[in-house]
Design an enzyme around this catalytic site. Sequence first.
Site, PDB file in Angstrom:
ATOM      1  N   LYS A  71      -2.810  -8.180  -7.628  1.00  0.00           N
ATOM      2  CA  LYS A  71      -3.525  -8.263  -6.346  1.00  0.00           C
ATOM      3  C   LYS A  71      -2.952  -7.132  -5.486  1.00  0.00           C
ATOM      4  O   LYS A  71      -1.881  -7.251  -4.916  1.00  0.00           O
ATOM      5  CB  LYS A  71      -3.281  -9.626  -5.694  1.00  0.00           C
ATOM      6  N   TRP A  90       0.805  -1.223   0.000  1.00  0.00           N
ATOM      7  CA  TRP A  90       0.000   0.000   0.000  1.00  0.00           C
ATOM      8  C   TRP A  90       0.835   1.270   0.000  1.00  0.00           C
ATOM      9  O   TRP A  90       0.301   2.358  -0.186  1.00  0.00           O
ATOM     10  CB  TRP A  90      -0.928   0.017   1.234  1.00  0.00           C
ATOM     11  N   ASN A  91       2.142   1.166   0.222  1.00  0.00           N
ATOM     12  CA  ASN A  91       2.887   2.403   0.525  1.00  0.00           C
ATOM     13  C   ASN A  91       3.033   3.362  -0.668  1.00  0.00           C
ATOM     14  O   ASN A  91       3.019   4.575  -0.484  1.00  0.00           O
ATOM     15  CB  ASN A  91       4.248   2.078   1.159  1.00  0.00           C
ATOM     16  N   GLU A 135      10.764  -7.665  -3.789  1.00  0.00           N
ATOM     17  CA  GLU A 135      11.252  -6.365  -3.318  1.00  0.00           C
ATOM     18  C   GLU A 135      10.771  -6.244  -1.892  1.00  0.00           C
ATOM     19  O   GLU A 135       9.583  -6.025  -1.656  1.00  0.00           O
ATOM     20  CB  GLU A 135      10.667  -5.232  -4.177  1.00  0.00           C
ATOM     21  N   CYS A 190      10.234   1.981   1.485  1.00  0.00           N
ATOM     22  CA  CYS A 190      11.141   0.858   1.743  1.00  0.00           C
ATOM     23  C   CYS A 190      12.600   1.297   1.769  1.00  0.00           C
ATOM     24  O   CYS A 190      13.402   0.737   2.493  1.00  0.00           O
ATOM     25  CB  CYS A 190      10.918  -0.230   0.712  1.00  0.00           C
ATOM     26  N   GLU A 227      12.788  -3.452  10.597  1.00  0.00           N
ATOM     27  CA  GLU A 227      12.131  -2.391   9.843  1.00  0.00           C
ATOM     28  C   GLU A 227      10.870  -1.944  10.581  1.00  0.00           C
ATOM     29  O   GLU A 227       9.985  -2.747  10.863  1.00  0.00           O
ATOM     30  CB  GLU A 227      11.754  -2.905   8.450  1.00  0.00           C
ATOM     31  N   GLY A 231       6.714  -6.126  -0.741  1.00  0.00           N
ATOM     32  CA  GLY A 231       6.072  -6.118   0.571  1.00  0.00           C
ATOM     33  C   GLY A 231       7.055  -6.513   1.643  1.00  0.00           C
ATOM     34  O   GLY A 231       8.265  -6.306   1.489  1.00  0.00           O
ATOM     35  N   SER A 232       6.535  -7.119   2.690  1.00  0.00           N
ATOM     36  CA  SER A 232       7.389  -7.407   3.833  1.00  0.00           C
ATOM     37  C   SER A 232       8.262  -8.637   3.578  1.00  0.00           C
ATOM     38  O   SER A 232       7.899  -9.537   2.811  1.00  0.00           O
ATOM     39  CB  SER A 232       6.512  -7.650   5.058  1.00  0.00           C
TER      40      SER A 232
END
Length: 468
Positions: A169, A145-146, A244, A278, A376, A222-223
């Site tokens: 997605k 979402w960032n 990523e 990120c 993080e 994402g994470s």
Amino acid sequence: MKHYQQYIDGAWTDSSSGATIDVINPATEDVIATVPKATREDVDRAVASAKRAFPEWNARSVKERAAYVEKILAGVEKNQERLAQIITAELGAPITFSRKAHLPQVLVETRTTLDELSRFPFEETLDDTLLIKEGIGVVACITPWNYPLNQIQRKLTPALLAGCTVIVKPASATPLTAVLYAQIIEEAGLPKGVFQLVTGSGSEAGNVLAGHPDVALISFTGSTEVGRGLYNQAAPTIKKLILELGGKSPLIYLKGGDLQRAVRQACNIVFDNQGQTCSALTRLIVPESEKNAVEEALLDYYKKKVHIGNPADPATTIGPMVSREQKERVLSYIELGKREGARLLIGGNDVDRKGYYVEPTVFVDVTNDMRIAREEIFGPVLCVLSYKTVEEAIAIANDSPFGLSGAVVGPAEDAKAVARRLRTGNVTVNFGKRNYRAPFGGYKESGLGRENGLYGLNDYLEIKALFL
Ligand code: NAP
Ligand code: MG
């Protein structure tokens, strides 16, 4: 209440179960829209459609595929303000930042990838052998979402150009940006099944999509935690993975460099977008002898630049975190920092207003063994660490499970020498300008593969040798 649909097999549709997801404005905590909560059946339909569309799309000329991407880019250009407004409404990014950062980045990156195409050899000869590069197949793009628009663009553009068919997605927190992007893509008139959007939860629809036997490549941002799980999803059918993931990027300040500007560089990227970036330079590593000057510069920055408020207001520089969950996560890291013995210089509190706000926060006297320096946080929290020798500074910077980005500020030759030794996918030396032709991606647990430009394109291709 507005309801938006997902885009499967060339048509806008609801979930087969009728279930929906609420989209929340993080500044007001109001539900602003609903989207379908995709089921396994929805995902299966999308994958089947993408599989059908692949051979014909992959057989088209690169020029034809590029013409469609040009149309998508023109559509984004035309809808910039609407897209910026939606990003602000569902992510909480200050409108000024949505306009001056989120949107321009999408435009410049798409443009750059398109321009780079002419330099890319889709066919090469090696002695008498012909090497052919072609689309890998059906690509599942799972995005965070960032940066809700650009994280999709970075995958979609190269995948389409490579000849892949694509299912996106998006993150559950920010599906509306993806829906508007999908409307723009629909207008570009791609053949049915080449692009599809499935909205739904990561642990359900995302998981089914990633594990689907007919998906050839999972492109995920994402994470690190979810990225690790996707390795397992990829194993049974040997899917390719582009990951990523997270970061804990260092900025090393060397004596003799522009200290005020170095502090601004770290604060800008740690506070903009509420620290949900990120590549944020969340570890500011400074000589022990400069600690006081650095603290003064940080306090000065805060006084002049931090305006917490409604993200729709152009004067706001700090909006809310994307969600209640993210706010709680950041506040718990701030509590952890206090317990670990770091000294709170700035912020550190909840903000007394409706919405998921957290004060931008700076910890000083941080040591690299503290969890706030290793994990993080993904919020507006800057850690300041100090060093005695340059060797020690490099060791601190590299002592991290992550390796996404980094920066060095100092006398030119020294700064470049230090930058060479950082184990990260990119390093900004003395405020060097970002180049979108260059690859972006991480070492170590920050990921696999690279995005942007020709390096990004390569990851969506298979290579075949024809022995003639
Ligand atoms: P996340 O929880 O990993 O989610 C990312 C995406 O994966 C979302 O679409 C999510 O769907 C989906 N997902 C979650 N669990 C899944 C599963 N089991 N199977 C398949 N898909 C699944 O990350 P986030 O919270 O959205 O974003 C923050 C993280 O992203 C940070 O760690 C940050 O560093 C990283 N990030 C990295 C980069 C980079 O370029 N390296 C860029 C941006 C962000 P739901 O939204 O429905 O959960
Ligand atoms: Mg998550």
